[in-house]
Design an enzyme around this catalytic site. Structure first.
Site, PDB file in Angstrom:
ATOM      1  N   HIS A  85      -7.400  -2.189  -4.077  1.00 43.84           N
ATOM      2  CA  HIS A  85      -6.064  -1.797  -4.525  1.00 43.84           C
ATOM      3  C   HIS A  85      -5.457  -2.838  -5.468  1.00 43.84           C
ATOM      4  O   HIS A  85      -4.824  -2.485  -6.460  1.00 43.84           O
ATOM      5  CB  HIS A  85      -5.126  -1.577  -3.336  1.00 43.84           C
ATOM      6  CG  HIS A  85      -5.286  -0.222  -2.709  1.00 43.84           C
ATOM      7  ND1 HIS A  85      -5.174   0.935  -3.432  1.00 43.84           N
ATOM      8  CD2 HIS A  85      -5.534   0.152  -1.444  1.00 43.84           C
ATOM      9  CE1 HIS A  85      -5.354   1.975  -2.628  1.00 43.84           C
ATOM     10  NE2 HIS A  85      -5.588   1.525  -1.409  1.00 43.84           N
ATOM     11  N   HIS A 140       0.824  -1.207   0.000  1.00 45.30           N
ATOM     12  CA  HIS A 140       0.000   0.000   0.000  1.00 45.30           C
ATOM     13  C   HIS A 140       0.857   1.256   0.000  1.00 45.30           C
ATOM     14  O   HIS A 140       0.616   2.194  -0.746  1.00 45.30           O
ATOM     15  CB  HIS A 140      -0.927  -0.002   1.217  1.00 45.30           C
ATOM     16  CG  HIS A 140      -1.934   1.096   1.160  1.00 45.30           C
ATOM     17  ND1 HIS A 140      -1.651   2.381   1.571  1.00 45.30           N
ATOM     18  CD2 HIS A 140      -3.201   1.101   0.709  1.00 45.30           C
ATOM     19  CE1 HIS A 140      -2.729   3.126   1.378  1.00 45.30           C
ATOM     20  NE2 HIS A 140      -3.681   2.381   0.854  1.00 45.30           N
TER      21      HIS A 140
HETATM   22 CO    CO Z   1      -5.533   2.981   0.112  1.00 42.30          CO
END
Ligand code: CO
Length: 303
Positions: A246, A182
């Site tokens: 994501h 991330h």
């Molecule tokens: Co994020």
């Protein structure tokens, strides 16, 4: 103010009765302390993705089997995820609510296991919510928070080994593999370059990158061998607990700015490793090891 009110509400006769019961319960006349009662909470951001939810539920189930009869619950930290799950009729308590409920049920020793990858803002939030409930009147005596996957150099080395052990057999040596996390601001962000180093001393074609931090995609493209007209396979893998938004959009998505599209446009042949970290048995074991450590520091003994 609140504390004073609580003390005032304990009436004198209750206190006398309590002291009498405590004294009567012990032959020496001393108050006997109650055996600690343990409960475990897995603290997760969660995911709105159905497949990712299945992976998370499987981990919860494995934890329940591993620590039975100690109760294990999931406590969520993302409002959007809780709302979505509740709309689907699932009970998705916040970390705060599940802890409050366990306190009401009389549990007094709690291990909260962070399901985060690094010590970023999410983990700090989990720690704050969990430890705020320690030592409240009639509440938990102790709350210990288990480390996320990487909170130390040793843990980064362990994760590097687990990632290598989890690589697909089809990946030939010399083919780059990029594990995409991330990304985080602050101290937690140091985990990514550290992990990159631990991987590269084992295999120089393994890279760590992030979707919104450092190393960035540009940083990684500089380090990556150029395809130079030949077919060069590059493996893309999420360095995320769960393969949710994501993974689907930023890594494997069809948009021109996804990892897959960008690398394909530069002449690489992209191979997807769609399994996220909670799907990899070797990595799941690391999370369990951190939970074992948290329980050990609470004085827990496996029944
Ligand atoms: Co994020």
């Amino acid at each position: 103010m609140q504390k004073r009110l609580l003390t005032a509400s304990l009436c004198l006769s209750c206190l006398v009765l309590f002291s009498f019961t405590a004294l009567a319960g012990s032959p020496t006349g001393q108050a006997r302390s109650k055996a600690p009662s343990f409960a475990i909470v897995l603290a997760s951001f969660g995911s709105t993705d159905a497949e990712a939810q299945k992976v998370q539920d499987a981990f919860l189930q494995a934890a329940r089997e591993r620590y039975a009869p100690t109760p294990v619950y999931m406590g969520f930290t993302a409002r959007i995820v809780m709302k979505k799950l509740q709309e689907q009729g699932k009970d998705a308590p916040s970390l705060f609510r599940i802890l409050a409920e366990l306190g009401d049920q009389g549990y007094d020793h709690i291990a909260v296991q962070s399901m985060q990858v690094i010590t970023g803002a999410e983990f700090e939030g989990v720690k704050q919510i969990a430890t705020a409930q320690e030592g409240l009147p009639k509440g938990f005596k102790r709350v210990v928070v288990g480390d996320p996957l990487v909170a130390s150099n040793e843990q980064a080395a362990e994760l590097a080994h687990a990632l290598i052990a989890s690589l697909p057999k089809e990946r030939k040596s010399g083919e780059p593999v990029i594990f995409i996390g991330h990304g985080a601001e602050g101290r937690g962000g140091l985990s990514y370059p550290a992990l990159n180093w631990h991987l590269q001393i084992l295999d120089p074609m393994l890279f760590i990158s992030t979707v919104e931090g450092a190393p960035s995609m540009d940083d990684t493209l500089i380090a990556l061998p150029a395809p130079e007209g030949k077919k060069l396979r590059v493996w893309l893998a999420p360095l995320l607990a769960l393969a949710g938004e994501h993974a689907r959009n930023d890594i494997f998505g069809a948009d021109p700015d996804s990892w897959k599209s960008m690398l394909t446009a530069k002449g690489y042949e992209c191979m997807n490793i769609e399994k996220a970290l909670l799907s990899l048995p070797a990595v799941r074991e690391l999370w369990f090891a951190h939970l074992d450590e948290a329980l050990l520091s609470l004085g827990y003994e496996k029944k």
